[in-house]
Design a protein around this motif. Structure first.
Motif, mmCIF file in Angstrom:
data_model
loop_
_atom_site.group_PDB
_atom_site.id
_atom_site.type_symbol
_atom_site.label_atom_id
_atom_site.label_comp_id
_atom_site.label_asym_id
_atom_site.label_seq_id
_atom_site.Cartn_x
_atom_site.Cartn_y
_atom_site.Cartn_z
ATOM 1 N N GLN A 1 -1.551 9.973 11.242
ATOM 2 C CA GLN A 1 -1.783 10.681 10.120
ATOM 3 C C GLN A 1 -1.233 10.697 8.893
ATOM 4 O OE1 GLN A 1 -5.075 13.799 10.565
ATOM 5 N NE2 GLN A 1 -3.579 14.474 8.626
ATOM 6 N N MET A 2 0.217 10.875 9.876
ATOM 7 C CA MET A 2 1.595 11.068 9.246
ATOM 8 C C MET A 2 2.046 10.199 8.336
ATOM 9 S SD MET A 2 5.226 13.081 10.349
ATOM 10 C CE MET A 2 5.618 12.021 11.095
ATOM 11 N N ILE A 3 2.188 9.576 9.038
ATOM 12 C CA ILE A 3 2.694 8.047 8.658
ATOM 13 C C ILE A 3 2.011 7.771 7.302
ATOM 14 C CG2 ILE A 3 4.799 7.773 10.523
ATOM 15 C CD1 ILE A 3 2.457 5.273 11.748
ATOM 16 N N GLU A 4 0.281 7.595 7.696
ATOM 17 C CA GLU A 4 -0.950 6.766 6.980
ATOM 18 C C GLU A 4 -0.681 7.862 5.635
ATOM 19 O OE1 GLU A 4 -3.710 4.671 5.362
ATOM 20 O OE2 GLU A 4 -2.530 4.661 6.793
ATOM 21 N N THR A 5 -0.318 9.396 6.013
ATOM 22 C CA THR A 5 -0.468 9.874 3.926
ATOM 23 C C THR A 5 0.940 9.994 3.542
ATOM 24 O OG1 THR A 5 -1.885 11.185 5.391
ATOM 25 C CG2 THR A 5 0.055 12.118 3.375
ATOM 26 N N GLN A 6 2.349 9.403 3.860
ATOM 27 C CA GLN A 6 3.478 8.851 3.824
ATOM 28 C C GLN A 6 3.199 7.494 3.157
ATOM 29 O OE1 GLN A 6 6.242 11.206 3.592
ATOM 30 N NE2 GLN A 6 6.651 9.768 1.883
ATOM 31 N N TYR A 7 2.527 6.532 3.738
ATOM 32 C CA TYR A 7 2.344 5.199 2.764
ATOM 33 C C TYR A 7 1.804 5.508 1.781
ATOM 34 C CZ TYR A 7 0.546 0.785 3.935
ATOM 35 O OH TYR A 7 0.381 -1.148 2.597
ATOM 36 N N LYS A 8 0.623 5.932 1.590
ATOM 37 C CA LYS A 8 0.151 6.788 0.390
ATOM 38 C C LYS A 8 0.530 7.191 -1.027
ATOM 39 C CE LYS A 8 -3.688 4.395 2.408
ATOM 40 N NZ LYS A 8 -4.914 4.679 2.284
ATOM 41 N N LEU A 9 1.446 8.133 0.048
ATOM 42 C CA LEU A 9 2.762 9.223 -0.972
ATOM 43 C C LEU A 9 3.334 7.680 -1.244
ATOM 44 C CD1 LEU A 9 2.525 12.064 0.718
ATOM 45 C CD2 LEU A 9 1.651 12.104 -1.425
ATOM 46 N N ASP A 10 3.585 6.693 -0.918
ATOM 47 C CA ASP A 10 4.957 6.146 -1.816
ATOM 48 C C ASP A 10 4.763 5.236 -2.169
ATOM 49 O OD1 ASP A 10 6.981 7.563 -0.275
ATOM 50 O OD2 ASP A 10 6.859 5.882 1.597
ATOM 51 N N ALA A 11 3.193 4.574 -2.178
ATOM 52 C CA ALA A 11 2.356 3.721 -3.693
ATOM 53 C C ALA A 11 2.625 4.801 -4.195
ATOM 54 C CB ALA A 11 1.610 3.056 -2.433
ATOM 55 N N LEU A 12 1.322 5.876 -4.296
ATOM 56 C CA LEU A 12 1.408 6.692 -5.853
ATOM 57 C C LEU A 12 2.599 6.618 -5.745
ATOM 58 C CD1 LEU A 12 -1.711 8.986 -4.146
ATOM 59 C CD2 LEU A 12 -1.693 6.994 -6.153
ATOM 60 N N GLU A 13 3.937 6.972 -5.931
ATOM 61 C CA GLU A 13 4.972 7.360 -5.980
ATOM 62 C C GLU A 13 5.589 5.235 -7.490
ATOM 63 O OE1 GLU A 13 7.321 10.155 -7.450
ATOM 64 O OE2 GLU A 13 5.273 11.170 -6.283
ATOM 65 N N GLU A 14 5.292 5.208 -6.254
ATOM 66 C CA GLU A 14 5.344 3.727 -7.210
ATOM 67 C C GLU A 14 4.741 3.022 -8.254
ATOM 68 O OE1 GLU A 14 5.901 -1.224 -6.183
ATOM 69 O OE2 GLU A 14 5.840 -0.194 -4.500
ATOM 70 N N ILE A 15 3.441 3.794 -8.219
ATOM 71 C CA ILE A 15 2.451 3.486 -9.321
ATOM 72 C C ILE A 15 2.413 3.912 -10.280
ATOM 73 C CG2 ILE A 15 0.053 3.213 -10.221
ATOM 74 C CD1 ILE A 15 -0.275 2.557 -7.622
ATOM 75 N N LYS A 16 3.787 5.622 -10.041
ATOM 76 C CA LYS A 16 3.491 6.005 -11.161
ATOM 77 C C LYS A 16 5.135 5.896 -11.584
ATOM 78 C CE LYS A 16 4.564 10.856 -11.387
ATOM 79 N NZ LYS A 16 4.854 12.244 -10.741
ATOM 80 N N LYS A 17 5.769 4.958 -11.390
ATOM 81 C CA LYS A 17 6.751 4.809 -11.991
ATOM 82 C C LYS A 17 6.457 3.735 -12.464
ATOM 83 C CE LYS A 17 11.882 4.196 -10.864
ATOM 84 N NZ LYS A 17 12.657 4.193 -9.410
ATOM 85 N N HIS A 18 5.761 2.298 -11.956
ATOM 86 C CA HIS A 18 5.775 0.916 -12.744
ATOM 87 C C HIS A 18 4.310 1.317 -13.594
ATOM 88 C CE1 HIS A 18 9.613 0.039 -11.224
ATOM 89 N NE2 HIS A 18 9.916 0.474 -10.036
ATOM 90 N N GLY A 19 3.587 1.666 -13.110
ATOM 91 C CA GLY A 19 2.761 1.842 -13.669
ATOM 92 C C GLY A 19 1.120 0.051 -13.705
ATOM 93 N N ARG A 20 1.059 -0.627 -14.288
ATOM 94 C CA ARG A 20 0.634 -1.359 -13.676
ATOM 95 C C ARG A 20 0.634 -2.610 -12.825
ATOM 96 N NH1 ARG A 20 -4.600 -2.087 -18.533
ATOM 97 N NH2 ARG A 20 -5.856 -0.111 -17.872
ATOM 98 N N ASP A 21 1.969 -2.825 -13.262
ATOM 99 C CA ASP A 21 3.131 -3.976 -12.996
ATOM 100 C C ASP A 21 3.590 -3.349 -11.470
ATOM 101 O OD1 ASP A 21 3.274 -5.655 -14.815
ATOM 102 O OD2 ASP A 21 4.872 -3.906 -15.923
ATOM 103 N N ALA A 22 3.361 -2.234 -10.927
ATOM 104 C CA ALA A 22 3.523 -2.107 -9.482
ATOM 105 C C ALA A 22 3.431 -2.835 -8.573
ATOM 106 C CB ALA A 22 3.400 -0.481 -9.514
ATOM 107 N N THR A 23 4.535 -3.140 -7.530
ATOM 108 C CA THR A 23 4.106 -4.091 -6.868
ATOM 109 C C THR A 23 3.053 -3.026 -5.348
ATOM 110 O OG1 THR A 23 5.401 -3.769 -5.646
ATOM 111 C CG2 THR A 23 5.307 -5.599 -6.870
ATOM 112 N N ALA A 24 3.772 -2.124 -5.470
ATOM 113 C CA ALA A 24 1.993 -0.825 -4.847
ATOM 114 C C ALA A 24 1.198 -1.155 -4.832
ATOM 115 C CB ALA A 24 2.381 -0.083 -4.732
#
Length: 544
Positions: free
Chosen positions: A115-138
């Motif tokens: 559960q912990m690594i699943e949550t971290q996986y999603k948080l990392d993706a959200l951070e990338e989307i927040k940073k790069h928007g629609r261009d994020a590979t996440a």
């Protein structure tokens, strides 16, 4: 988590024997199966291996009871760390093989990690989307359904289990038939599959897993495909598996069998083992097969090798039949005739299956009289990429990705047909024509008496070329949009068709589509029935 790493240096275990020691090489690129009858010391051996190997190594004892103490996960991060240390120490004790430490805590700890690594996986993706928007590979990463939880569910599906998992209310919960419930309320087999799979998913790279008798809580129809899926999921790790399920061992590429015949105890520890190391698992002695399998067993030889598409597909379609691979049609026939010629001295009823390869009806009938069946299409790809399969996978992709399944199917057919250039069409037609010409020429060869009467005259055989007709057939299939006819009749793996189907269904690689096929077959008994029906007489023979 599942990234490729350089495997650590090989380790060599010096197993004590009456004659001295027997060496067993352990690395992350080879599976080791520990085989033997009950009471020969297998569990004691794998527990000794755990104590002898360098870290990282993960011991999953067969006596581990798959239960959870509470409906809700109650561990804190500090307790997870401390439990991990306690497990490490306890598993190195001699009595760990029959008295595993804290089953409930062990199970809760590994679920917490997942559960912990699943949550971290999603948080990392959200951070990338927040940073790069629609261009994020996440965004594409999330849509690819490759998170730890996605992979867990895919492995459950491949293992023929109906339960799925999701994080609900901040905790991992089980899902089945539209209902959500706690992990504690799953069946023993489901909990066992969850904890073993989670252990493998959360482990660090280059870990060697030691799994003792995974079939204790799991049916053979589950444990065989599940373990195969776990090994494919973690090619960066090594596996040592103590099992009575020989079907796991004999189908593994690049595997070693440690055949345990007995042991000599001194107090509560084994002093020496009587053990043989077999570098080729196909060399497992018949006596052991009889001990473990018991009564007569159906055995089917298929054309292909251990890396081909045939074995995993047919193992799912016929779970009560042992599948063995032979590289050529001739080897399949020899194996079937050899076993059927001495049935009184062994416990197997042999069948064979070979690719159609444009085979004539006469040749197919001759083979079938020897219990070697030719598939009524060119090769196994015709099953993986038939319309039933494409539709099933497309529907699943549509559900998980929020895409119209009908459009995915239409794209797959259109793209595959449009990719056939003139050179591709001619190549496919030539391959099928070559087999047809060969059969036609052999059918017209004169018999011995005719040869004797020819004297000095040349022997000539005249056969019209089938190529023009095959080219017209392909052109008509393209005009009609009939991809199924092309896949059924021609050697499509030597064309762009299969890659185009996979790409249109939103898979990065053809291999990913083929894994999805196996997952759908595992989860859908009606689909398995429909696909096995395509094998006609072979299915009927195996069911007799």
């Amino acid at each position: 988590m599942n990234e490729q790493v350089n495997p650590r240096p090989d380790q060599t275990l010096n197993i004590p024997t009456a004659e001295g020691t027997t060496q067993l090489a352990v690395d992350t690129e080879k599976v080791i199966y520990v085989l033997g009858r009950n009471g020969t010391g297998k569990s004691a051996l794998v527990q000794w291996m755990y104590r002898s190997l360098q870290q990282p190594v993960k011991y999953i004892p067969g006596s581990r009871f798959p239960h959870f103490a509470h409906d809700n996960m109650s561990m804190t991060p500090l307790q997870v760390i401390q439990t991990g240390k306690n497990i490490l120490n306890a598993d190195r004790q001699v009595d760990a093989r029959y008295r595993p430490y804290g089953a409930a805590q062990r199970n809760e700890q590994v679920v917490y990690k997942l559960q912990m690594i699943e949550t971290q996986y999603k948080l990392d993706a959200l951070e990338e989307i927040k940073k790069h928007g629609r261009d994020a590979t996440a965004i594409q990463t999330l849509q690819a359904n490759t998170s730890p939880l996605d992979r867990l569910n895919a492995l459950m599906e491949q293992g023929n289990l109906e339960v799925r998992f999701a994080i609900t209310g901040g905790e991992l919960q089980a899902l089945r038939d539209g209902n959500t419930f706690s992990l504690a309320k799953m069946s023993d087999g489901e909990r066992s599959a969850l904890t073993i799979t989670s252990d493998v998913l959360v482990a660090e790279p280059a870990t060697v897993f030691i799994i003792d008798e995974p079939e204790l809580h799991l049916h053979p129809a589950i444990v065989v495909p599940l373990l195969r899926g776990l090994m494919a999921e973690r090619p960066d790790c090594g596996f040592i598996i103590s099992t009575h399920e020989l079907d796991i061992a004999v189908h593994s590429e690049n595997a070693t069998a440690a055949l345990v015949r007995g042991c000599d105890w001194e107090g509560d520890q084994v002093r020496t083992w009587d053990i043989d190391i077999l570098e080729d698992t196909s060399a497992i002695p018949e006596a052991l097969r009889v001990d473990l399998f018991g009564a007569r067993r159906k055995l089917m030889f298929v054309e292909g090798d251990t890396t081909s598409l045939d074995q995993p597909l047919y193992a799912l379609l016929f779970p009560h039949v042992s599948i063995r691979c032979k590289e050529t049609c001739t080897e399949v026939i020899r194996a079937v005739l050899g076993l059927r010629g001495c049935e009184e001295v062994h416990h197997a009823t042999a069948f064979g299956m070979v690719d159609g390869d444009g085979m004539s009806l006469e040749q197919a009938a001759e083979y079938q009289a020897q219990m070697v069946f030719s598939v009524p299409f060119y090769s196994v790809e015709s099953l993986y990429y038939c319309r039933d399969m494409i539709v099933a996978v497309a529907q699943r992709q549509g559900e998980t990705m929020g895409i119209d399944a009908d459009q995915l199917i239409a794209d797959a057919y259109a793209n595959a047909l449009n990719t056939l250039s003139e050179a591709n069409r001619k190549h496919l037609a030539c391959i099928t024509s070559e087999r047809m010409l060969r059969d036609a020429i052999f059918s017209q060869l004169p018999k011995r008496a005719e040869i004797a009467n020819t004297g000095d005259r040349d022997i000539t055989v005249s056969v019209p070329s089938p190529l023009p007709e095959e080219l017209r057939r392909i052109e008509q299939c393209i005009a009609d949009g009939d991809l199924d006819a092309i896949i059924s009749r021609y050697k499509v793996r030597e064309s762009p068709i299969l890659n185009e189907v996979a790409k249109a269904l939103r898979f990065a690689r053809r291999e990913d589509y083929e894994k999805a096929v196996l997952s759908r077959l595992t989860a859908d008994p009606d689909l398995r029935e429909a696909i096995s029906d395509k094998l006609g007489d072979l299915k009927a023979a195996l069911q007799d």
